[in-house]
Design an enzyme around this catalytic site. Structure first.
Site, mmCIF file in Angstrom:
data_model
loop_
_atom_site.group_PDB
_atom_site.id
_atom_site.type_symbol
_atom_site.label_atom_id
_atom_site.label_comp_id
_atom_site.label_asym_id
_atom_site.label_seq_id
_atom_site.Cartn_x
_atom_site.Cartn_y
_atom_site.Cartn_z
ATOM 1 N N GLU A 193 0.841 -1.206 0.000
ATOM 2 C CA GLU A 193 0.000 0.000 0.000
ATOM 3 C C GLU A 193 0.876 1.257 0.000
ATOM 4 O OE1 GLU A 193 -3.407 2.192 2.806
ATOM 5 O OE2 GLU A 193 -2.258 0.491 3.576
ATOM 6 N N LYS A 206 -9.678 2.491 -2.963
ATOM 7 C CA LYS A 206 -10.169 1.974 -1.681
ATOM 8 C C LYS A 206 -11.560 2.529 -1.390
ATOM 9 C CE LYS A 206 -8.791 1.354 3.152
ATOM 10 N NZ LYS A 206 -7.770 1.677 4.190
ATOM 11 N N CYS A 250 -5.541 -2.584 2.935
ATOM 12 C CA CYS A 250 -5.445 -2.492 4.386
ATOM 13 C C CYS A 250 -6.614 -3.182 5.080
ATOM 14 C CB CYS A 250 -5.321 -1.030 4.803
ATOM 15 S SG CYS A 250 -4.766 -0.796 6.506
#
Length: 539
Positions: free
Chosen positions: A293, A360, A413
């Site tokens: 990430e 995301k 995440c």
């Protein structure tokens, strides 16, 4: 134990609150990575005894916000203060005035999550009785509370009670049947059984200890079935996929600094091309190069020479899949002024061109965006993740499909910690998770996060590919077993081939169906004792 039970039942006021809070803190030792299951037995038994002594209040408000609520709230605060204390590590990155904000922030998170458990114990106490039915009532109440905190208001399903029953690969396999919410039901039901042994009352020894032995038998059955499933479920590597996962371990306090950009990219490229074994061919046999990430910590338009350096290093027949911020573009290809950027996964071909991306969708409150943005900014409060504006949420979860490559589900995440809510999993060849746990280096947070991700692999019957900035990066098979990994803080790269998906698990087919069955059975088991109590009160 009898003296402990009597103290829990007879205490009240602040003494009871502190005692129950301590019991919740002890119960927290059952969570990952400690997995000390006896602590959950002790903690939940104290919770049952405290609820046995809770005063009953008339009316809905009295029942919902009365002593039973306060007992569950205190217990939950102790549990979450222990299991989520690692969140405070994020305040150490920038230091300064944030250090003063760390204790109230960690305590505030525990208090908010404890509200759900307070409601759970209040609901359970409405069905309370003096017999075994009360632990079924507690299992129903706390499981519903766990589902609510993992779902409502964006959700925060870290350290669900069911994770206590997933300490090893054998125990994990039960998640393929009922998911971790279903395991939460069993965790409460099993761990509360000592409350049926003490105090003795007028019951025979056999009647008192039978539920405890039944709990041990259920755990033994879980381990035995898991052992059978592991030994009788073959896995097969995917064709045409050979991954190389890079773990650069770049400190969070320099990651977003402009002066460190060139050094960061050079480090990533060096780790990408280094030999990881005596017979390693570098990138020559790699189909997908995976960086974590925000591995590229800048907008692509800001550093064209660094992008050219990446393109010069990559072989032609390779995909680079990496985390990077993405600027918001309009329909005509222009950057939208004032719009927030995205925390994204970008896929580059060998020529250094971005072929596709994923933004995301499930952002972290106060980490990546501010709820009630205008109010908090007026008070001087900002989010912790780099980017003064915060991030914008992507539109939807979707597969990443690259030419000549099986489709996979990209996640960023903590998107991986939501049971049954990952997206179009059934069409994915494997799960890909890019994360940056460097915010929590030196704490138990990265180990917890990795364990939660492993359980998603078991639930969904899909291999897990995880690339983390500072660890833990790993390749996990569809049964939750680690095939290869880089430990936390270990700089390097690993190679491997993800396994093909298994046949659809019970959880993957029915999602929350088994959970609803368990809750219904729990209610059925709790009602007879509740009816007897009601008749006794009415008589």
């Amino acid at each position: 134990m009898t003296a402990l039970a009597e103290f829990a039942m007879l205490s009240f006021g602040w003494r009871r609150a502190l005692f129950v809070m301590l019991a919740g803190a002890i119960a927290g030792l059952s969570a990952a990575p400690v997995f000390f299951l006896p602590a959950l037995f002790l903690g939940l038994s104290v919770l049952v005894w405290a609820l046995d002594g809770a005063e009953r209040r008339k009316g809905l408000a009295g029942a919902v916000f009365g002593p039973a609520f306060r007992i569950g709230f205190a217990f939950g605060f102790g549990y979450f203060a222990v299991t989520l204390h690692w969140v405070g590590a994020a305040f150490l990155v920038d230091g300064g005035w944030l250090l003063a904000a760390m204790p109230p922030a960690v305590a505030g998170l525990a208090l908010v999550l404890a509200l759900f458990w307070g409601m759970g114990t209040a609901l359970a106490h409405m069905l309370w009785s003096s017999g075994a039915g009360r632990i079924f009532a507690l299992a129903v109440g706390l499981t519903l509370a766990e589902w609510a905190r993992g779902t409502l208001f964006t959700g925060f399903p870290f350290n669900l009670l069911g994770y206590a029953l997933t300490a090893n690969a054998e125990m994990m396999q039960a998640a393929s049947l009922v998911g971790v919410y279903g395991l939460s039901f069993f965790a409460v039901l099993i761990a509360a059984t000592p409350a049926l042994v003490w105090p003795a009352a007028d019951r025979s020894l056999v009647a008192r200890i039978a539920p405890l032995f039944a709990a041990f038998a259920l755990i033994a059955l879980q381990i035995g079935w898991g052992h059978y499933r592991l030994g009788n479920t073959p896995t097969t590597p995917l064709d045409g996929v050979n991954l190389r996962i890079v773990q650069p371990v770049i400190s969070q306090d320099i990651k977003w600094q402009t002066y460190a950009r060139a050094e960061t990219i050079q480090r990533l490229l060096d780790l990408s091309t280094m030999q990881v074994g005596p017979d390693d061919a570098g990138l020559d046999d790699v189909t997908h190069l995976i960086w974590p990430e925000a591995a590229i910590p800048f907008f692509l338009s800001d550093e064209p020479e660094l992008l050219a350096q990446i393109a010069r290093t990559l072989p032609d027949a390779i995909w680079l899949v990496t985390g990077a911020p993405r600027e918001p573009y309009g329909t005509n290809g222009e950057i939208v002024p004032g719009a927030k950027p995205y925390n994204s996964i970008l896929a580059f071909n060998g020529a250094g061109e971005v072929v596709t991306s994923y933004d995301k969708t499930h952002l972290v409150p106060f980490g990546e965006y501010l709820p009630f943005d205008d109010l908090f900014r007026a008070l001087g409060v900002t989010q912790f993740v780099a980017g003064s504006q915060g991030w914008a949420a992507g539109s939807e979860r979707r597969l990443m499909e690259l030419p000549g490559s099986p489709a996979f589900l990209p996640l960023i995440c903590y998107e991986i910690v939501f049971p049954g809510a990952l997206g179009p999993v059934e069409e994915a060849a494997f799960l890909l998770v890019l994360t940056n746990d460097a915010w929590f280096d030196g704490s138990i947070g990265p180990a917890q996060h990795f364990h939660h991700a492993r359980i998603r692999a078991v639930e969904e019957g899909r291999a897990l590919v995880r690339a983390a900035n500072s660890g833990i990066s790993a390749l996990v098979d569809p049964l939750g077993r680690i095939e290869t990994m880089l430990a936390e803080g270990q700089v390097g790269a690993i190679k491997g081939v993800p396994d093909q998906p298994l046949a659809a698990t019970v959880f993957a087919q029915w999602r929350y169906g088994p959970l609803l069955v368990l809750l219904a059975l729990g209610l059925v088991a709790a009602l007879p004792g509740w009816r007897r109590r009601r008749k006794g009160l009415d008589g």
